[in-house]
Design a protein around this motif. Structure first.
Motif, PDB file in Angstrom:
ATOM      1  N   ALA A   1       0.702  -1.241   0.061  1.00  0.00           N
ATOM      2  CA  ALA A   1       0.085  -0.021  -0.091  1.00  0.00           C
ATOM      3  C   ALA A   1       0.884   1.138  -0.041  1.00  0.00           C
ATOM      4  O   ALA A   1       0.532   2.485  -0.479  1.00  0.00           O
ATOM      5  CB  ALA A   1      -0.994   0.073   1.337  1.00  0.00           C
ATOM      6  N   ASP A   2       2.011   1.337   0.420  1.00  0.00           N
ATOM      7  CA  ASP A   2       2.846   2.454   0.666  1.00  0.00           C
ATOM      8  C   ASP A   2       4.200   1.773   0.645  1.00  0.00           C
ATOM      9  O   ASP A   2       4.471   0.575   0.916  1.00  0.00           O
ATOM     10  CB  ASP A   2       2.608   3.406   1.592  1.00  0.00           C
ATOM     11  N   PRO A   3       5.403   2.713   0.628  1.00  0.00           N
ATOM     12  CA  PRO A   3       6.956   2.118   0.744  1.00  0.00           C
ATOM     13  C   PRO A   3       6.971   1.517   1.966  1.00  0.00           C
ATOM     14  O   PRO A   3       7.746   0.289   1.980  1.00  0.00           O
ATOM     15  CB  PRO A   3       7.611   3.455   0.465  1.00  0.00           C
ATOM     16  N   ASP A   4       6.527   2.076   3.121  1.00  0.00           N
ATOM     17  CA  ASP A   4       6.865   1.348   4.438  1.00  0.00           C
ATOM     18  C   ASP A   4       6.387   0.025   4.366  1.00  0.00           C
ATOM     19  O   ASP A   4       6.931  -0.968   4.919  1.00  0.00           O
ATOM     20  CB  ASP A   4       6.330   2.128   5.666  1.00  0.00           C
ATOM     21  N   ASP A   5       5.129   0.099   3.926  1.00  0.00           N
ATOM     22  CA  ASP A   5       4.065  -1.319   4.037  1.00  0.00           C
ATOM     23  C   ASP A   5       5.034  -2.457   3.063  1.00  0.00           C
ATOM     24  O   ASP A   5       4.909  -3.452   3.482  1.00  0.00           O
ATOM     25  CB  ASP A   5       2.869  -1.180   3.547  1.00  0.00           C
ATOM     26  N   GLY A   6       5.487  -1.850   1.845  1.00  0.00           N
ATOM     27  CA  GLY A   6       6.136  -2.770   0.917  1.00  0.00           C
ATOM     28  C   GLY A   6       7.415  -3.370   1.531  1.00  0.00           C
ATOM     29  O   GLY A   6       7.690  -4.456   1.338  1.00  0.00           O
ATOM     30  N   LYS A   7       8.114  -2.417   2.210  1.00  0.00           N
ATOM     31  CA  LYS A   7       9.392  -2.836   2.711  1.00  0.00           C
ATOM     32  C   LYS A   7       9.170  -3.956   3.872  1.00  0.00           C
ATOM     33  O   LYS A   7       9.842  -4.970   4.144  1.00  0.00           O
ATOM     34  CB  LYS A   7      10.215  -1.591   3.199  1.00  0.00           C
ATOM     35  N   GLN A   8       8.109  -3.406   4.631  1.00  0.00           N
ATOM     36  CA  GLN A   8       7.897  -4.436   6.000  1.00  0.00           C
ATOM     37  C   GLN A   8       7.470  -5.779   5.447  1.00  0.00           C
ATOM     38  O   GLN A   8       7.849  -6.789   5.901  1.00  0.00           O
ATOM     39  CB  GLN A   8       6.835  -3.826   6.664  1.00  0.00           C
ATOM     40  N   THR A   9       6.357  -5.856   4.473  1.00  0.00           N
ATOM     41  CA  THR A   9       6.085  -7.018   4.139  1.00  0.00           C
ATOM     42  C   THR A   9       7.024  -7.987   3.495  1.00  0.00           C
ATOM     43  O   THR A   9       6.950  -9.013   3.608  1.00  0.00           O
ATOM     44  CB  THR A   9       4.708  -6.700   2.950  1.00  0.00           C
ATOM     45  N   THR A  10       7.895  -7.465   2.453  1.00  0.00           N
ATOM     46  CA  THR A  10       8.763  -8.195   1.643  1.00  0.00           C
ATOM     47  C   THR A  10       9.858  -8.630   2.723  1.00  0.00           C
ATOM     48  O   THR A  10      10.486  -9.686   2.312  1.00  0.00           O
ATOM     49  CB  THR A  10       9.451  -7.371   0.391  1.00  0.00           C
ATOM     50  N   THR A  11      10.347  -7.926   3.810  1.00  0.00           N
ATOM     51  CA  THR A  11      11.378  -8.344   4.760  1.00  0.00           C
ATOM     52  C   THR A  11      10.824  -9.443   5.263  1.00  0.00           C
ATOM     53  O   THR A  11      11.311 -10.400   5.543  1.00  0.00           O
ATOM     54  CB  THR A  11      11.518  -7.118   5.786  1.00  0.00           C
ATOM     55  N   ALA A  12       9.472  -9.346   5.778  1.00  0.00           N
ATOM     56  CA  ALA A  12       8.812 -10.748   6.346  1.00  0.00           C
ATOM     57  C   ALA A  12       8.741 -11.839   5.262  1.00  0.00           C
ATOM     58  O   ALA A  12       8.711 -13.047   5.801  1.00  0.00           O
ATOM     59  CB  ALA A  12       7.641 -10.293   7.066  1.00  0.00           C
ATOM     60  N   LEU A  13       8.616 -11.472   4.228  1.00  0.00           N
ATOM     61  CA  LEU A  13       8.338 -12.461   3.216  1.00  0.00           C
ATOM     62  C   LEU A  13       9.822 -13.395   2.805  1.00  0.00           C
ATOM     63  O   LEU A  13       9.663 -14.469   2.385  1.00  0.00           O
ATOM     64  CB  LEU A  13       7.534 -11.979   1.944  1.00  0.00           C
ATOM     65  N   VAL A  14      10.727 -12.540   2.427  1.00  0.00           N
ATOM     66  CA  VAL A  14      11.887 -13.059   1.844  1.00  0.00           C
ATOM     67  C   VAL A  14      12.441 -14.423   2.356  1.00  0.00           C
ATOM     68  O   VAL A  14      12.758 -15.418   1.670  1.00  0.00           O
ATOM     69  CB  VAL A  14      13.106 -11.931   1.974  1.00  0.00           C
ATOM     70  N   SER A  15      12.397 -14.777   3.651  1.00  0.00           N
ATOM     71  CA  SER A  15      12.698 -16.130   4.207  1.00  0.00           C
ATOM     72  C   SER A  15      12.043 -16.980   3.720  1.00  0.00           C
ATOM     73  O   SER A  15      12.340 -18.332   4.179  1.00  0.00           O
ATOM     74  CB  SER A  15      12.813 -15.936   5.848  1.00  0.00           C
ATOM     75  N   HIS A  16      10.781 -17.096   3.168  1.00  0.00           N
ATOM     76  CA  HIS A  16       9.803 -18.018   2.827  1.00  0.00           C
ATOM     77  C   HIS A  16       9.726 -18.261   1.190  1.00  0.00           C
ATOM     78  O   HIS A  16       9.043 -19.038   0.878  1.00  0.00           O
ATOM     79  CB  HIS A  16       8.493 -17.406   3.303  1.00  0.00           C
ATOM     80  N   LEU A  17      10.798 -17.545   0.630  1.00  0.00           N
ATOM     81  CA  LEU A  17      10.868 -17.889  -0.796  1.00  0.00           C
ATOM     82  C   LEU A  17      11.866 -18.939  -1.187  1.00  0.00           C
ATOM     83  O   LEU A  17      12.955 -18.952  -0.725  1.00  0.00           O
ATOM     84  CB  LEU A  17      11.094 -16.591  -1.451  1.00  0.00           C
ATOM     85  N   THR A  18      11.721 -19.492  -2.251  1.00  0.00           N
ATOM     86  CA  THR A  18      12.597 -20.304  -2.883  1.00  0.00           C
ATOM     87  C   THR A  18      12.832 -19.981  -4.291  1.00  0.00           C
ATOM     88  O   THR A  18      12.334 -19.249  -4.910  1.00  0.00           O
ATOM     89  CB  THR A  18      11.858 -21.794  -2.743  1.00  0.00           C
TER      90      THR A  18
END
Length: 142
Positions: free
Chosen positions: A14-31
């Motif tokens: 929704a906004d730059p802070d939300d984007g950074k927060q979400t993808t920071t939490a997501l990155v360890s779950h990606l393959t």
């Protein structure tokens, strides 16, 4: 047991802070077989005057995507971004998920108070309650 996403996931930002927060939490779950689609929904007025010009909103979406991509820089996943347009944010997100045959919609809930949720319609609640695909709420990073 670690949660991983091996297919396509839709990630609303929704906004730059939300984007950074979400993808920071997501990155360890990606393959290396993950496909992340960052989406920003530009809410149309549905007959009312839009809050900003389409050009301004597209520029802001590009800023959001740039912030969201930073934590994913070293990720093995395929990353893309897309601006979506719709009058109902959650419905627009689920339409994109269905269109792309996504395995899930993944987001990180933003902090807000009950009054803001009441006035804004609380998109997070709509995502969880009205999901047409699985919805994963990642924990907020401190």
């Amino acid at each position: 047991m670690t949660l991983t996403f091996d297919g396509t996931v839709i990630v609303p930002v929704a906004d730059p802070d939300d984007g950074k927060q979400t993808t920071t939490a997501l990155v360890s779950h990606l393959t290396d077989s993950s496909h992340v689609v960052l989406v920003n929904v530009i809410e149309k007025g549905g007959g009312t005057i839009d809050k900003a010009s389409p050009e301004q909103r597209k520029e802001y979406a590009d800023e959001i995507f740039a912030a969201a991509r930073k934590p994913l820089a070293d990720s093995p996943a395929v990353i893309e971004s897309e601006v979506l347009y719709g009058t109902a944010v959650a419905e627009t997100i689920f339409a994109a998920a269905t269109e792309r045959d996504a395995e899930a919609v993944v987001f990180s809930p933003r902090k807000s108070n009950r009054l803001v949720e009441l006035l804004s319609g609380d998109v997070a609640r709509q995502l969880v309650k009205n999901g047409s695909v699985p919805v994963v709420a990642l924990p907020q990073n401190s």
